[in-house]
Design a protein around this motif. Structure first.
Motif, PDB file in Angstrom:
ATOM      1  N   SER A 269       0.944  -1.016   0.243  1.00 14.96           N
ATOM      2  CA  SER A 269       0.127   0.166  -0.026  1.00 14.96           C
ATOM      3  C   SER A 269       0.684   1.188   0.326  1.00 14.96           C
ATOM      4  CB  SER A 269      -0.697  -0.134   1.093  1.00 14.96           C
ATOM      5  OG  SER A 269      -0.154  -0.140   2.236  1.00 14.96           O
ATOM      6  N   SER A 270       2.259   1.358   0.821  1.00 17.44           N
ATOM      7  CA  SER A 270       2.515   2.454   0.561  1.00 17.44           C
ATOM      8  C   SER A 270       3.175   2.645  -0.367  1.00 17.44           C
ATOM      9  CB  SER A 270       3.597   2.441   1.982  1.00 17.44           C
ATOM     10  OG  SER A 270       5.031   1.373   1.159  1.00 17.44           O
TER      11      SER A 270
ATOM     12  N   THR B  56       0.835   3.765  -2.827  1.00 14.48           N
ATOM     13  CA  THR B  56       0.158   5.118  -2.790  1.00 14.48           C
ATOM     14  C   THR B  56       1.015   6.429  -3.081  1.00 14.48           C
ATOM     15  OG1 THR B  56      -1.365   4.593  -0.869  1.00 14.48           O
ATOM     16  CG2 THR B  56      -0.422   7.223  -0.787  1.00 14.48           C
TER      17      THR B  56
ATOM     18  N   GLN C 266      -2.193   0.268 -12.245  1.00 15.55           N
ATOM     19  CA  GLN C 266      -1.316   0.279 -10.891  1.00 15.55           C
ATOM     20  C   GLN C 266       0.078  -0.330 -10.554  1.00 15.55           C
ATOM     21  OE1 GLN C 266      -3.321  -1.321  -7.192  1.00 15.55           O
ATOM     22  NE2 GLN C 266      -1.524  -3.355  -8.210  1.00 15.55           N
TER      23      GLN C 266
ATOM     24  N   LYS D 109       0.516   6.055  -7.035  1.00 15.06           N
ATOM     25  CA  LYS D 109      -0.484   6.931  -8.023  1.00 15.06           C
ATOM     26  C   LYS D 109      -0.748   8.741  -7.334  1.00 15.06           C
ATOM     27  CE  LYS D 109      -3.821   3.413  -7.337  1.00 15.06           C
ATOM     28  NZ  LYS D 109      -4.680   2.679  -6.915  1.00 15.06           N
ATOM     29  N   LYS D 110       0.191   8.973  -6.142  1.00 14.08           N
ATOM     30  CA  LYS D 110       0.294  10.186  -6.392  1.00 14.08           C
ATOM     31  C   LYS D 110       1.112  10.776  -7.661  1.00 14.08           C
ATOM     32  CE  LYS D 110       2.350  13.676  -2.331  1.00 14.08           C
ATOM     33  NZ  LYS D 110       1.893  13.516  -1.111  1.00 14.08           N
TER      34      LYS D 110
END
Length: 642
Positions: free
Chosen positions: A266-267, A270, A299, A273-274
């Motif tokens: 997840s890190s 994130t 992704q 995507k940022k």
């Protein structure tokens, strides 16, 4: 001592026990040598690997033909073979087609007899002790009674028949058949050599390691370049981890990290995507031909970019702190223009295609951002502390090595670095040079040291594992450079070239093979067995007048287009060597449904009129050594008594 004959490690209390063991070991020396199977470049393709293991690289089918030709039709032989390969599935299909109990009971009786006959045939060159270890503990007594029964004696025939009737009446028939099939699988091939790359783009390297742990006693790994990335990640190398992460994202295979090994991504997702948007050069690929959803495409694309940029940054730092690596030509981020639209290499400027350098500081291009640092720390801690991943990599290390000398053969994944004249090339570290066998031993020792003492700090031991992935003198890489950056960002084919080490052209020459065998302490009648490079269609995998074999398994589906086949395996039995060519594997379900094997041809490479015995193998040498020790011990006991 792990190996073919573990019973050699007994402790003895008196002279009679020692004498009995000397007789036992002497008898073992006279047995035919067990069959070895050589497999390479599995690349996480579990179903194909498992099929080849189940069919013994075609050995099971061959033994059935030797036993039953003239008694069973070819179609019935095939059904028996597939029952041995996939007992649970074939049992279910067969029972669904059988109409009544009498017919089913007859099928059970016929099947018991056929399977015991195959088991007896495959077991005839092993000790009873070894055969017992291949039999399910649940059925060991029953199986041994059937296996060693004298079916010619009338009283034994009734006894034999009664055992089988009892198996059926107690509703143990299915379990007994499944267990017997698994025993046959274990005995058809005695020792498995996996010459690199359990891991890569395929979905289930974890299943492969679990399969070996459950079903095989005798096997070894020679580490491949893709295996090294996973080993390095466990040791704490962020560089190895980023390469691994990038490749998983490129081939839509992040599930191996998340689902198999419990790595929470997840890190990094994130972060990706940022800061990143999908770019064409980072589009993920599907080896299976399955359509990737738009959400997963985005992704995979963005994670791949994030991993690549962090990778290029850390590579710069590693190269700068290790001048002995001589990789300064891979310092590329500092060659970008200030607007990141061009790059200057060798005094020539090239346009950047699809750049994603928004987190690259022009003044400090190899410096990670605070967010990147936090992501890397999170990920590497998860890798180091993943219980299942640690278990699998420990298994790979404990049963593996950079190379192996076994029964006069030299097994290694990639190459032995040489120059154009065939002279050994050396890697110089801290003023000391390593070449040939010394180079392999040096890398082997560094890998084991790093894995015993994992660290996430900048470390030479983890840097050297990364070097094995990409360095010019790496026996696992075998090229002058890895042009990942150029392939992503520069539309110029001349910059994408990765020049192979001269080993790959010279390995066609017999004199070269003899020279390398001598370097590793082997006689010139031995062989070198390689993987790593798929053999193109129309090119022979047999080189140097039969002294070098290239058996890239070709299990990754994209390689089927290059090779035109599903790869090779090599068999070494008591009569000689056989090269097995495999047809491309589709799916497990299709193989079972159509009873379609993957073995297309067997080619005899070397054949001896006289069978090779255990006494002529490496295990035989160990047995002889132990016999000498027992004879000395016996002499000491007798002297004491006198």
């Amino acid at each position: 001592m792990k190996g073919l004959y573990n019973e050699m490690t007994k402790e003895f209390k008196n002279k009679n026990e020692i004498k009995s063991e000397i007789i036992n070991l002497s008898a073992i020396l006279s047995l035919p040598k067990g069959t070895e199977a050589f497999v390479s470049d599995v690349h996480g393709e579990y179903d194909e690997f498992a099929h080849i293991m189940r069919n013994g690289s075609g050995n099971t089918k061959q033994k059935i033909a030797e036993l039953f030709t003239g008694r069973l039709t070819p179609a019935s032989q095939k059904k028996l073979a597939f029952l041995i390969y996939y007992p649970s599935e074939i049992l279910k299909r067969t029972k669904a087609k059988i109409g009544d109990d009498d017919e089913l009971n007859q099928w059970y009786m016929d099947t018991f007899n056929n399977l015991i006959e195959v088991l007896r045939y495959t077991a005839n060159k092993y000790t009873r002790s070894k055969v017992r270890k291949a039999i399910s503990p649940e059925f060991v007594y029953i199986t041994e009674e059937l296996l060693y029964a004298d079916v010619n004696a009338e009283t034994k025939q009734y006894y034999y028949q009664d055992i089988m009737n009892s198996i059926v009446s107690l509703q143990e028939a299915d379990d007994f058949i499944i267990a017997t099939c698994h025993s046959i699988q274990r005995l058809v091939v005695d020792h498995v050599h996996i010459i690199g790359d359990i891991y890569d783009r395929g979905p289930h390297p974890d299943y492969i390691i679990e399969h070996l742990a459950r079903h095989w006693q005798n096997f070894d790994f020679q580490w491949g370049n893709h295996d090294i990335l996973w080993m390095g990640s466990i040791a704490g190398s962020k560089l190895c981890m980023l390469n691994l992460l990038r490749i998983c994202a490129r081939y839509d295979n992040l599930a191996i990290l998340q689902d198999a090994y419990g790595i929470d991504l997840s890190s990094v997702i994130t972060l990706a995507k940022k800061y990143y948007q999908p770019l064409q050069s980072f589009n993920p690929k599907s080896d299976t031909g399955e359509i990737i959803s738009s959400e997963k495409k985005t992704q995979d694309n963005c994670v791949q970019q994030a991993a690549a940029i962090m990778q290029f940054k850390l590579e710069g730092a590693a190269i700068k702190r290790n001048p002995d690596f001589q990789m300064e030509n891979r310092l590329l981020l500092d060659k970008l223009s200030q607007d990141r639209k061009t790059i200057t290499l060798n005094n020539q400027t090239y346009p950047i295609q699809g750049g994603c350098f928004q987190l690259v500081d022009w003044k400090n291009p190899y410096e990670l951002t605070i967010e990147e640092t936090a992501v890397l720390e999170d990920l590497i801690q998860q890798f180091i502390h993943s219980p299942k991943l640690n278990k699998h990599i420990k298994y790979l290390v404990d049963n593996g090595s950079m190379y192996l000398k076994y029964n006069d053969n030299l097994l290694l994944h990639g190459c032995i670095p040489v120059d154009e004249k065939g002279q050994l090339q050396s890697l110089t570290i801290a003023g000391k040079s390593y070449a040939g066998r010394q180079l392999f031993d040096y890398f082997d020792q560094k890998i084991r040291t790093a894995l015993k003492n994992p660290t996430t700090m900048d470390s030479f031991t983890t840097d050297i594992i990364w070097y094995l992935w990409t360095g010019k003198m790496s026996p696992l890489f075998g090229k002058d450079k890895m042009t990942t950056f150029e392939r992503y960002f520069i539309d110029n084919d001349s910059l994408h070239i990765e020049k192979l080490n001269p080993y790959y052209s010279l390995r066609k020459e017999e004199w070269f093979a003899d020279q390398l065998l001598k370097e590793f302490g082997l006689n010139d009648d031995g062989h070198i067995i390689n993987g790593h490079t798929p053999v193109k269609a129309g090119t022979s995998p047999i080189m140097a007048n039969g002294k070098i074999f290239v058996i890239d398994g070709g299990m990754s589906k994209p390689y089927h287009k290059t090779t035109g086949i599903g790869g090779y395996t090599l068999l070494s039995n008591s009569y000689g060597l056989q090269l097995v060519t495999h047809e491309p594997f589709t799916t497990r379900a299709k193989a079972i449904e159509e009873m379609k094997d993957v073995v297309s041809t067997k080619r005899v490479i070397e054949q001896s009129v006289k069978r090779k015995l255990v006494s002529e193998t490496d295990i035989g040498q160990k047995i002889k050594k132990q016999m000498n020790e027992l004879i000395l011990e016996l002499g000491r006991l007798q002297k004491r008594e006198n």
